[in-house]
Design an enzyme around this catalytic site. Structure first.
Site, PDB file in Angstrom:
ATOM      1  N   HIS A 217      -9.640   0.912   4.662  1.00 15.99           N
ATOM      2  CA  HIS A 217      -8.378   1.147   5.379  1.00 15.99           C
ATOM      3  C   HIS A 217      -8.639   2.093   6.561  1.00 15.99           C
ATOM      4  CE1 HIS A 217      -4.335   2.515   6.305  1.00 15.99           C
ATOM      5  NE2 HIS A 217      -3.924   1.393   5.746  1.00 15.99           N
TER       6      HIS A 217
ATOM      7  N   SER B 152       3.096  -2.185  10.357  1.00 10.60           N
ATOM      8  CA  SER B 152       4.539  -2.219  10.600  1.00 10.60           C
ATOM      9  C   SER B 152       5.181  -3.563  10.243  1.00 10.60           C
ATOM     10  CB  SER B 152       4.863  -1.835  12.046  1.00 10.60           C
ATOM     11  OG  SER B 152       4.440  -0.503  12.301  1.00 10.60           O
TER      12      SER B 152
ATOM     13  N   GLU C 159      -7.084   4.538   7.645  1.00  7.61           N
ATOM     14  CA  GLU C 159      -6.915   5.968   7.341  1.00  7.61           C
ATOM     15  C   GLU C 159      -8.154   6.519   6.641  1.00  7.61           C
ATOM     16  OE1 GLU C 159      -3.100   5.518   5.427  1.00  7.61           O
ATOM     17  OE2 GLU C 159      -2.278   4.948   7.372  1.00  7.61           O
TER      18      GLU C 159
ATOM     19  N   GLU D 218      -5.623  -5.187  10.316  1.00  2.45           N
ATOM     20  CA  GLU D 218      -4.624  -4.148  10.576  1.00  2.45           C
ATOM     21  C   GLU D 218      -4.958  -3.432  11.878  1.00  2.45           C
ATOM     22  OE1 GLU D 218      -2.473  -2.835   6.736  1.00  2.45           O
ATOM     23  OE2 GLU D 218      -4.257  -1.604   6.951  1.00  2.45           O
TER      24      GLU D 218
ATOM     25  N   GLY E 199       2.038   2.201  10.826  1.00  2.00           N
ATOM     26  CA  GLY E 199       2.960   3.325  10.709  1.00  2.00           C
ATOM     27  C   GLY E 199       3.627   3.713  12.024  1.00  2.00           C
TER      28      GLY E 199
ATOM     29  N   ASN F 171       0.862  -1.185   0.000  1.00  2.00           N
ATOM     30  CA  ASN F 171       0.000   0.000   0.000  1.00  2.00           C
ATOM     31  C   ASN F 171       0.901   1.239   0.000  1.00  2.00           C
ATOM     32  OD1 ASN F 171      -1.764   2.076   0.573  1.00  2.00           O
ATOM     33  ND2 ASN F 171      -2.283   1.371   2.645  1.00  2.00           N
TER      34      ASN F 171
ATOM     35  N   LYS G  51       0.144   4.270  -0.243  1.00  2.00           N
ATOM     36  CA  LYS G  51      -0.467   5.474   0.361  1.00  2.00           C
ATOM     37  C   LYS G  51      -0.228   6.683  -0.557  1.00  2.00           C
ATOM     38  CE  LYS G  51      -0.100   3.332   4.814  1.00  2.00           C
ATOM     39  NZ  LYS G  51      -0.212   3.438   6.248  1.00  2.00           N
TER      40      LYS G  51
HETATM   41  P1  PGA Z   1       2.620   0.270   7.710  1.00  2.00           P
HETATM   42  O1  PGA Z   1       1.182   0.475   7.006  1.00  2.00           O
HETATM   43  O2  PGA Z   1       3.190  -1.009   7.155  1.00  2.00           O
HETATM   44  O3  PGA Z   1       3.407   1.475   7.340  1.00  2.00           O
HETATM   45  O4  PGA Z   1       2.357   0.160   9.183  1.00  2.00           O
HETATM   46  C1  PGA Z   1       0.319  -0.605   6.746  1.00  2.00           C
HETATM   47  C2  PGA Z   1      -0.953  -0.101   6.134  1.00  2.00           C
HETATM   48  O5  PGA Z   1      -1.392   1.003   6.463  1.00  2.00           O
HETATM   49  O6  PGA Z   1      -1.565  -0.787   5.303  1.00  2.00           O
END
Ligand code: PGA
Length: 251
Positions: free
Chosen positions: A96, A214, A98, A168, A174, A9, A11
């Site tokens: 997601h 992460s 976010e 997740e 993140g 992803n 982003k």
């Molecule tokens: P990250 O993000 O690996 O940077 O924690 C995962 C995601 O948001 O899908």
């Protein structure tokens, strides 16, 4: 055997030149490897068409990070499932965290998007997960239960075959804080038990459930060795071809 799927992803990172560079490096890394997992990249909308051309002669598949559930119309700033199909997408990330927090997407809206994606021939990567507060309150299972049952409401067992679920935990996205393999496995088992209740043993056993939050080269192998962790949804670590490749190799 469930298919293992590693998805990146991106982003809101990478303009077109940066996308070309990352995909070219990834292709070089993956060339000649006997891949045991499906590999998907989900660049921003603006790089999808470029990505489609670049991955043509590779095993990499294409996904988008969001879409709207209407076919067309006066929805300024939105993109439809059909548009994503026409840029070569086979997958789309939906729900997601976010999108849920920053853009206030509800379970009901996510459900409409999932249904439309399937109807249009896209495979949703359907994200669920609890916040730190919810985990500490002991409400992880009820939160995930609502997200899963409302998100998949109205889908048949046949539709479910097109869906990848991504667990997740919001507190792990993140932040550098990964769920331990045991913590993740526990929730994956719970999600599969929900699917068993909503559908059947057979349907639940067939669903690929990715872990995200992460995921890095250092922790990928242990996470992916858990019985119910069937892949990874990778954010930060997919922005470098070498770290994404190393996660793919762990699968
Ligand atoms: P990250 O993000 O690996 O940077 O924690 C995962 C995601 O948001 O899908």
């Amino acid at each position: 055997m469930r298919k293992k799927v590693i998805a990146g992803n991106w982003k809101m990172y990478n303009d077109i030149p940066a996308s070309v560079k990352l995909i070219s490096e990834l292709k070089k890394n993956l060339a000649g490897l006997d891949l045991k997992a499906e590999v998907i990249i989900c660049p921003p909308f603006t790089s999808l068409d470029t990505a489609k051309t670049l991955i043509k002669d590779s095993a990499i598949m294409l996904g988008a990070q969001n879409m709207y559930f209407e076919e067309s119309g006066a929805y300024t700033g939105e993109v439809s499932a059909e548009m994503l199909k026409s840029t070569g997408c086979q997958y789309v990330i939906l729900g997601h965290s976010e999108r849920r927090t920053i853009f206030k997407e509800t379970d009901e809206l996510i459900n409409k998007k999932i249904k439309k994606a399937i109807l249009s021939g896209l495979n949703p990567i359907f994200c669920v997960g609890e916040t730190l507060e919810q985990r500490e309150n002991g409400t992880t299972e009820s939160v995930i239960s609502t997200q899963v049952s409302v998100g998949l409401s109205g889908l048949s067992a046949e539709d479910l075959k097109k869906v990848i679920v991504a667990y997740e935990p919001v507190w792990a996205i993140g932040t550098g804080k990964t769920a331990t393999p045991e913590q993740a496995q526990q929730v994956h088992v719970f999600i599969r038990s929900l699917l068993r209740k909503l559908y059947s043993d057979e349907a639940a056993e067939g669903v690929t459930i990715q872990y995200g939050g992460s995921v890095k080269p250092e922790n990928a192998a242990l996470l992916l060795s858990q019985a119910d962790i069937d892949g990874a949804l990778v954010g930060g670590a997919c922005l470098k071809a070498d770290s994404f490749t190393s996660i793919i190799k762990s699968a």
